[in-house]
Design a protein around this motif. Structure first.
Motif, short mmCIF file in Angstrom:
data_model
loop_
_atom_site.label_atom_id
_atom_site.label_comp_id
_atom_site.label_asym_id
_atom_site.label_seq_id
_atom_site.Cartn_x
_atom_site.Cartn_y
_atom_site.Cartn_z
N SER A 423 0.87 -1.18 -0.09
CA SER A 423 0.11 -0.04 -0.03
C SER A 423 0.71 1.29 -0.07
O SER A 423 0.55 2.25 -0.54
CB SER A 423 -0.80 0.07 1.32
N ASN A 424 1.87 1.12 0.86
CA ASN A 424 2.93 2.40 0.94
C ASN A 424 3.63 2.50 -0.53
O ASN A 424 3.73 3.41 -0.99
CB ASN A 424 3.70 2.27 1.89
N ALA A 425 3.99 1.41 -1.10
CA ALA A 425 4.53 1.64 -2.27
C ALA A 425 3.66 2.37 -3.53
O ALA A 425 4.22 3.09 -4.13
CB ALA A 425 5.07 0.24 -2.85
N LEU A 426 2.35 1.81 -3.42
CA LEU A 426 1.57 2.30 -4.31
C LEU A 426 1.26 3.78 -3.92
O LEU A 426 1.15 4.71 -4.90
CB LEU A 426 0.31 1.61 -4.09
N LYS A 427 1.09 4.26 -2.58
CA LYS A 427 0.68 5.64 -2.22
C LYS A 427 1.99 6.29 -2.48
O LYS A 427 1.68 7.65 -2.97
CB LYS A 427 0.58 5.50 -0.66
N PHE A 428 3.34 6.03 -2.18
CA PHE A 428 4.51 7.04 -2.29
C PHE A 428 5.15 6.99 -3.83
O PHE A 428 6.27 7.10 -3.87
CB PHE A 428 5.29 6.84 -1.28
N GLU A 451 10.00 -2.98 -3.67
CA GLU A 451 10.93 -2.19 -4.02
C GLU A 451 10.29 -1.09 -4.90
O GLU A 451 9.57 -1.77 -5.90
CB GLU A 451 12.07 -2.55 -4.72
N ASP A 452 10.34 0.02 -4.71
CA ASP A 452 9.58 1.08 -5.38
C ASP A 452 10.52 2.17 -6.00
O ASP A 452 11.90 2.33 -5.42
CB ASP A 452 8.41 1.75 -4.62
N THR A 453 10.04 2.81 -7.21
CA THR A 453 10.81 3.90 -7.73
C THR A 453 10.04 5.23 -7.19
O THR A 453 10.09 6.20 -7.95
CB THR A 453 10.92 3.91 -9.13
N TYR A 470 4.63 8.19 13.25
CA TYR A 470 5.75 8.98 12.54
C TYR A 470 5.41 8.92 11.01
O TYR A 470 5.16 7.89 10.46
CB TYR A 470 7.05 8.45 12.73
N GLN A 471 5.27 9.98 10.68
CA GLN A 471 5.25 10.16 8.89
C GLN A 471 6.18 11.47 8.73
O GLN A 471 6.39 12.31 9.35
CB GLN A 471 3.86 10.84 8.60
N VAL A 472 6.84 11.16 7.62
CA VAL A 472 7.79 11.99 7.08
C VAL A 472 7.26 13.53 6.70
O VAL A 472 7.72 14.40 7.07
CB VAL A 472 8.54 11.58 5.68
N ASP A 473 5.92 13.33 6.10
CA ASP A 473 5.20 14.63 6.07
C ASP A 473 3.87 14.43 6.86
O ASP A 473 2.94 13.63 6.65
CB ASP A 473 4.78 14.88 4.55
N GLY A 482 -3.25 8.74 5.58
CA GLY A 482 -2.64 7.70 6.18
C GLY A 482 -2.57 8.19 7.82
O GLY A 482 -2.60 9.54 7.78
N VAL A 483 -2.39 7.43 8.69
CA VAL A 483 -2.30 8.13 10.04
C VAL A 483 -0.91 7.61 10.57
O VAL A 483 -0.68 7.95 11.74
CB VAL A 483 -3.39 7.57 11.12
N GLY A 484 0.04 6.98 10.04
CA GLY A 484 1.50 6.60 10.28
C GLY A 484 1.44 5.48 11.20
O GLY A 484 2.34 5.45 12.27
N ILE A 485 0.58 4.35 11.23
CA ILE A 485 0.82 3.35 12.29
C ILE A 485 0.82 2.11 11.23
O ILE A 485 1.27 0.98 12.24
CB ILE A 485 -0.44 3.17 13.21
N GLY A 486 0.85 2.08 10.06
CA GLY A 486 1.11 0.92 9.13
C GLY A 486 2.30 0.04 9.55
O GLY A 486 2.24 -1.06 9.76
N LEU A 487 3.21 0.82 9.37
CA LEU A 487 4.63 0.26 9.57
C LEU A 487 4.83 -0.48 10.97
O LEU A 487 5.65 -1.25 11.13
CB LEU A 487 5.74 1.14 9.25
N ALA A 488 4.34 0.53 11.92
CA ALA A 488 4.58 0.19 13.40
C ALA A 488 4.07 -1.07 13.44
O ALA A 488 4.58 -2.10 14.35
CB ALA A 488 4.00 1.11 14.34
P1 ADP Z 1 1.32 5.75 6.80
O1 ADP Z 1 1.43 5.61 5.41
O2 ADP Z 1 -0.05 5.63 7.25
O3 ADP Z 1 1.44 7.42 6.94
P2 ADP Z 1 3.12 4.08 7.65
O4 ADP Z 1 3.60 3.49 8.99
O5 ADP Z 1 2.73 3.02 6.74
O6 ADP Z 1 2.07 5.18 7.92
O7 ADP Z 1 4.33 4.77 7.25
C1 ADP Z 1 5.14 5.85 7.97
C2 ADP Z 1 5.89 6.97 7.19
O8 ADP Z 1 6.97 6.20 6.38
C3 ADP Z 1 4.79 7.24 5.97
O9 ADP Z 1 3.92 8.42 6.32
C4 ADP Z 1 5.91 7.85 5.15
O10 ADP Z 1 6.47 9.18 5.43
C5 ADP Z 1 7.03 6.82 5.20
N1 ADP Z 1 6.89 5.80 4.09
C6 ADP Z 1 6.61 4.29 4.18
N2 ADP Z 1 6.53 3.74 3.07
C7 ADP Z 1 7.24 4.74 2.30
C8 ADP Z 1 7.52 4.37 0.86
N3 ADP Z 1 7.64 3.20 0.18
N4 ADP Z 1 7.93 5.54 0.13
C9 ADP Z 1 8.35 6.69 0.76
N5 ADP Z 1 7.78 6.90 1.96
C10 ADP Z 1 7.45 5.83 2.64
#
Ligand code: ADP
Length: 519
Positions: A423-428, A451-453, A470-473, A482-488
């Motif tokens: 989902s993240n790869a798709l989103k970002f 792996e994404d580009t 945590y979210q970069v933005d 997103g709310v930043g909990i998927g990766l956690a």
């Molecule tokens: P969410 O996607 O809901 O914000 P996640 O915990 O999944 O939360 O991801 C945390 C943050 O990590 C994202 O907000 C994003 O800033 C960064 N991130 C995760 N996956 C990617 C990716 N494939 N490319 C770029 N940034 C990513």
């Protein structure tokens, strides 16, 4: 304040010499010519060190040594004697004497031995202080999750008794709003002692008012200000210290020496206990803040769980109704229904994540481990993501060998962890680029990567993306949802499978996420 030394010898010349040399070295020195005089002086005053002859008229220096160790366990003793024998030296050392000076000794030897003894005495107390303080720090952290403040205060009191070698004591906690002191813990004291008192009342109340330590000697009779306080005959000497946080009193620590005849707390002990009290106040404060945070954290988790539950039920009804409508609607309305359906799915996913998150926080994440084929699981994930990647015009490829050995996993949780990466790869990742899902067998484990580009992640953020929220933005106006909990959640799942998860990335150069699962 210079350290106090008592020299006991029936040879006047020795007394004089020691007094002169040691005074010149910066000590405060008194002398006694015989046993009785020494005992008389010791009844009145406390010394840091006693230098005594081994043979005094009718008495032995060993008697003085025993007497001192009984009254002032922290006072050091050095025996001086011309009749040195190995036996008497060993006996003196066994009884707690610090060192042995053989007469005639030279001045340098005397000064060196005394200095070393005083330094040793100080260092010993400071080491105990350090050990006890670091112990209570550790303990406070451990118990702030489950324990109560009383347990911490009891430990602080025990440590204070150890440091000061006192026999009994108590800790009272001060409530600023009611100006009241309450006795919270006591050791070695009668259960019926007064538990609540106002500022100014009794001894502890007096200490709060004055914000200064108080040393009381030989009962309370010689203190008119405490004439109303019942005196306890078994308490020889007490020290009451305010426990201060910055300039505020948060409690009082009282320590007593019991059933030893003429004990007096020294200035050095007061200094050491002062340091201990300031450490203790920080520990108490940290414990209180931690406790509050833990309680807030619990409330927050409960809140998330409740809200998610409340949202899930109406969402399920909407999803069901939309599905029914979809099949019976004329073509023109189908687009609208699809929109409702997509958004309902999005909300359902979010609510599911929130529920998982609260389970993760409260430790009730449950697993059902079974031997599974990763090949099938990964191919299913690719199938699920084909359409969304296609819709965004991103090329999705996969390299999943058919030879992967089976692994013991919770299939749906592993699916969730890998789908989060997809989902993240798709989103970002922007349209017209590529994403690749790969799996391969390595030493004792299977390595899966996504792996994404896409937009990539800057070094400064890379270490934190697996942290909760945590979210970069993180701005509300950010482009991606997103709310930043998927990766956690993914991290928790993978670690519970004894695997590892990490990412390699650079800003604008795409990202590669790895998961390993032990075979
Ligand atoms: P969410 O996607 O809901 O914000 P996640 O915990 O999944 O939360 O991801 C945390 C943050 O990590 C994202 O907000 C994003 O800033 C960064 N991130 C995760 N996956 C990617 C990716 N494939 N490319 C770029 N940034 C990513």
């Amino acid at each position: 304040m210079p350290e106090k030394i008592l020299v006991v010898d029936d040879e006047k010349e020795i007394c004089k010499l020691c007094q002169r040399v040691l005074t010149e070295s910066g000590y405060s020195v008194l002398t006694a010519g015989d046993y009785n005089e020494a005992i008389k002086i010791l009844k009145k005053e406390r010394f840091d060190l006693v230098l005594t002859d081994l043979r005094l008229d009718g008495h032995s220096g060993l008697d003085i040594l025993s007497n001192i160790k009984e009254r002032y366990p922290l006072t050091s003793v050095i025996i001086m004697s011309a009749y040195a024998s190995v036996e008497s030296a060993i006996e003196a050392l066994r009884k707690g004497c610090y060192d042995y000076l053989l007469k005639p000794f030279d001045i340098d030897e005397l000064v060196f031995t005394v200095k070393r003894c005083i330094q040793h005495q100080r260092a010993e107390q400071e080491v105990t202080l350090f050990k006890e303080t670091s112990y209570i720090y550790q303990f406070a952290q451990e118990i702030s999750k489950t324990g109560d403040e009383e347990t911490l205060l009891r430990l602080i009191l025990k440590s204070a008794l150890l440091i000061s070698k006192a026999d009994s004591g108590s800790i009272l906690v001060y409530d600023d709003s009611t100006e009241t002191l309450e006795l919270k813990v006591s050791i070695g004291l009668d259960e019926n002692i007064t538990k609540i008192m106002k500022v100014g009342e009794r001894i502890a109340g007096y200490v709060v008012k004055r914000k200064e330590a108080l040393i009381l000697e030989n009962g309370l009779k010689k203190y008119p200000e405490f004439s109303h306080v019942p005196s306890r005959d078994d308490i020889t000497c007490s020290i009451c210290m305010p426990v201060m946080l910055q300039d505020k009193v948060i409690g009082v620590l009282c320590l007593n020496k019991q059933n030893v005849k003429y004990y007096i707390f020294s200035e050095h002990e007061e200094k050491i206990l002062n340091v201990f009290c300031s450490h203790a106040s920080l520990v108490i404060q940290a414990f209180r803040v931690n406790k509050e945070l833990n309680e807030l954290d619990k409330l927050k988790n409960q809140f998330i769980a409740n809200v998610s539950h409340e949202l899930r039920t109406p969402l399920m009804s909407i999803s069901g109704a939309v599905e029914l409508l979809e099949s019976s609607m004329p073509d023109g309305s189908k687009q609208l229904i699809e929109l409702i359906s997509r958004n309902t799915q999005r909300m359902t996913k979010l609510v599911g994540e929130l529920l998982d998150f609260s389970k993760l926080e409260t430790g009730v994440f449950k697993y059902c481990f079974m031997e599974e084929s990763l090949q099938k699981l990964l191919n299913d994930i690719v199938k699920d993501f084909e359409k969304p990647f296609h819709d965004k015009n991103i090329e999705l490829t996969a390299s999943i060998p058919g030879t992967l050995p089976p692994v013991k996993i919770d299939k749906s949780r592993i699916n969730q962890a890998i789908s989060n990466l997809m989902s993240n790869a798709l989103k970002f990742t922007e349209p017209n680029s590529r994403v690749k899902l790969t799996a391969k067998k390595s030493k004792g484990e299977i390595v899966i990567s996504v792996e994404d580009t896409g937009i990539g992640i800057d070094k400064e953020h890379l270490g934190r993306i697996f942290d909760r929220f945590y979210q970069v933005d993180g701005s509300i106006t950010r482009e991606r949802s997103g709310v930043g909990i998927g990766l956690a959640i993914s991290k928790k799942i993978i670690e519970d499978h004894k695997g590892r998860i990490w990412a390699e990335s650079e800003s604008n150069k795409g990202s590669k996420f790895y998961i390993t699962l032990p075979i």
